[in-house]
Design a protein around this motif. Sequence first.
Motif, PDB file in Angstrom:
ATOM      1  N   VAL A  73       0.873  -1.169   0.000  1.00  0.00           N
ATOM      2  CA  VAL A  73       0.000   0.000   0.000  1.00  0.00           C
ATOM      3  C   VAL A  73       0.915   1.225   0.000  1.00  0.00           C
ATOM      4  CG1 VAL A  73      -1.802   1.260   1.228  1.00  0.00           C
ATOM      5  CG2 VAL A  73      -1.760  -1.245   1.311  1.00  0.00           C
ATOM      6  N   GLY A  74       0.958   1.907  -1.138  1.00  0.00           N
ATOM      7  CA  GLY A  74       1.900   3.017  -1.263  1.00  0.00           C
ATOM      8  C   GLY A  74       3.307   2.469  -1.139  1.00  0.00           C
ATOM      9  N   GLY A  75       4.072   3.045  -0.251  1.00  0.00           N
ATOM     10  CA  GLY A  75       5.435   2.568  -0.024  1.00  0.00           C
ATOM     11  C   GLY A  75       5.534   1.571   1.122  1.00  0.00           C
ATOM     12  N   ARG A  76       4.402   1.178   1.692  1.00  0.00           N
ATOM     13  CA  ARG A  76       4.409   0.280   2.856  1.00  0.00           C
ATOM     14  C   ARG A  76       4.021  -1.136   2.453  1.00  0.00           C
ATOM     15  NH1 ARG A  76       0.761   2.453   7.484  1.00  0.00           N
ATOM     16  NH2 ARG A  76       1.900   0.857   8.628  1.00  0.00           N
ATOM     17  N   THR A  77       4.555  -2.082   3.197  1.00  0.00           N
ATOM     18  CA  THR A  77       4.129  -3.471   3.067  1.00  0.00           C
ATOM     19  C   THR A  77       3.346  -3.810   4.318  1.00  0.00           C
ATOM     20  OG1 THR A  77       6.093  -4.038   1.796  1.00  0.00           O
ATOM     21  CG2 THR A  77       4.883  -5.861   2.782  1.00  0.00           C
TER      22      THR A  77
END
Length: 107
Positions: A73-77
């Motif tokens: 999600v975006g730059g997050r896992t």
Amino acid sequence: MFEAKLQPESDFNNKVYDIFYDIAKKAQEDVQKEMELPYLIDRTKLAERVFNVSVQSLDAHILKRQDFPKVHVGGRTLYPKDLVITWIRNHVEVSDDIAPERNFGVV
């Protein structure tokens, strides 16, 4: 001739009830903890609240696996709670081996 009769302690039923009550209470607490987790979990909460290990151990042994569920999600896992729990259940190894008997000095 030798005859033996076993009689339960007078409060046997109460002790059995207490044991089952404690087991049910612990199971209910575990379900409640699971329900309190958000649907998508970050790796810190995953390590602490689901696996009960350090983030470093989680990174080294679990998160690098290709089959471990994750979503970007975006730059997050993030990790979907339901899929993670299913993955854990599918990867539990149960041993049929029984530890060898120990003598403890009894012959």
